[in-house]
Design a protein around this motif. Sequence first.
Motif, PDB file in Angstrom:
ATOM      1  N   ALA A   1       0.830  -1.207   0.000  1.00 25.17           N
ATOM      2  CA  ALA A   1       0.000   0.000   0.000  1.00 25.17           C
ATOM      3  C   ALA A   1       0.864   1.256   0.000  1.00 25.17           C
ATOM      4  O   ALA A   1       0.530   2.256  -0.650  1.00 25.17           O
ATOM      5  CB  ALA A   1      -0.925  -0.008   1.215  1.00 25.17           C
ATOM      6  N   THR A   2       1.984   1.217   0.721  1.00 26.11           N
ATOM      7  CA  THR A   2       2.912   2.357   0.743  1.00 26.11           C
ATOM      8  C   THR A   2       3.488   2.613  -0.641  1.00 26.11           C
ATOM      9  O   THR A   2       3.529   3.753  -1.122  1.00 26.11           O
ATOM     10  CB  THR A   2       4.047   2.098   1.737  1.00 26.11           C
ATOM     11  OG1 THR A   2       3.511   1.992   3.064  1.00 26.11           O
ATOM     12  CG2 THR A   2       5.081   3.213   1.696  1.00 26.11           C
ATOM     13  N   ILE A   3       3.941   1.549  -1.293  1.00 26.52           N
ATOM     14  CA  ILE A   3       4.515   1.683  -2.631  1.00 26.52           C
ATOM     15  C   ILE A   3       3.472   2.198  -3.619  1.00 26.52           C
ATOM     16  O   ILE A   3       3.755   3.082  -4.442  1.00 26.52           O
ATOM     17  CB  ILE A   3       5.088   0.332  -3.100  1.00 26.52           C
ATOM     18  CG1 ILE A   3       6.283  -0.060  -2.212  1.00 26.52           C
ATOM     19  CG2 ILE A   3       5.510   0.398  -4.564  1.00 26.52           C
ATOM     20  CD1 ILE A   3       6.819  -1.459  -2.485  1.00 26.52           C
ATOM     21  N   ALA A   4       2.245   1.666  -3.528  1.00 23.07           N
ATOM     22  CA  ALA A   4       1.179   2.115  -4.419  1.00 23.07           C
ATOM     23  C   ALA A   4       0.870   3.592  -4.214  1.00 23.07           C
ATOM     24  O   ALA A   4       0.656   4.338  -5.179  1.00 23.07           O
ATOM     25  CB  ALA A   4      -0.080   1.278  -4.187  1.00 23.07           C
ATOM     26  N   THR A   5       0.867   4.042  -2.955  1.00 19.71           N
ATOM     27  CA  THR A   5       0.601   5.454  -2.660  1.00 19.71           C
ATOM     28  C   THR A   5       1.694   6.344  -3.227  1.00 19.71           C
ATOM     29  O   THR A   5       1.413   7.387  -3.834  1.00 19.71           O
ATOM     30  CB  THR A   5       0.502   5.669  -1.135  1.00 19.71           C
ATOM     31  OG1 THR A   5      -0.557   4.869  -0.609  1.00 19.71           O
ATOM     32  CG2 THR A   5       0.243   7.130  -0.809  1.00 19.71           C
TER      33      THR A   5
END
Length: 253
Positions: free
Chosen positions: A133-137
């Motif tokens: 989720a961090t990478i996607a954000t």
Amino acid sequence: MRDVIRLVWFDLKQELKPPVWIVMEWFTFGIQLFVYGALISQLVTGVSNYQQFYAVGFVVMMTFNIGSHTGRNFVEHAHEGRLPYLLSLPISRPKLFLAIVLQGGVELALLITIPLAITLFLIGNMTVVSIAATIATLFCLGFGVAGLMLGLSFMAFKSSDIYSAITIVLSTLVIRFSTVLYPLMFLPAGYSSVAALSPLTYGADLVRLILGFDPSILLNPVYAVAVLTALAVCTLGLGMFLLQRLVEGVKSA
């Protein structure tokens, strides 16, 4: 798709031969985090671990900077005479735009790999979901910023000086008037109102929420997701429109 990959690789070979600028960015991150971040964390109150808070903010700043770099490359290509060559290739404008954006995405991935890994290690107790989720954000924010900078470059690519002036002013406002360095609740009323307009505020707060920071000092994640999604869709759409409507036949000064 093969044509797009070839264009991306052609540019990346020049950027990464050798990748000195990426290594220097990693070095700068290390100095900022383990010297400045460690020192200032002893002075900041209200955040349980300001060094971790600052590490996330600096990764977000790096994401913004690579988006600006993508737009600047487009301006430089216009002045070097490479843009007319790209426009003469038997490749559609959407594919050309996709190649520009994908190059920025690859550079973003290379740039934040080490800083993000250090940040995640520093915070600890991460899960596969939170990391994904961090990478996607970060990529959503990065593509949104890249689209914004490409839009600006299409409007100002007749003068690299104009583009540089615009991006410097914009970078100063977007970074300084945001929550990359301090929580929104700690900012004075005038500053916090402007910070609410910065996309980095929503990107930084959403990443921190995903990584387990205190939600009471962060913005509502629903707003953050909506703003980042709208930024990426609208700015990339604007860039695509301008590439097809404004670039053709225009000569750089």
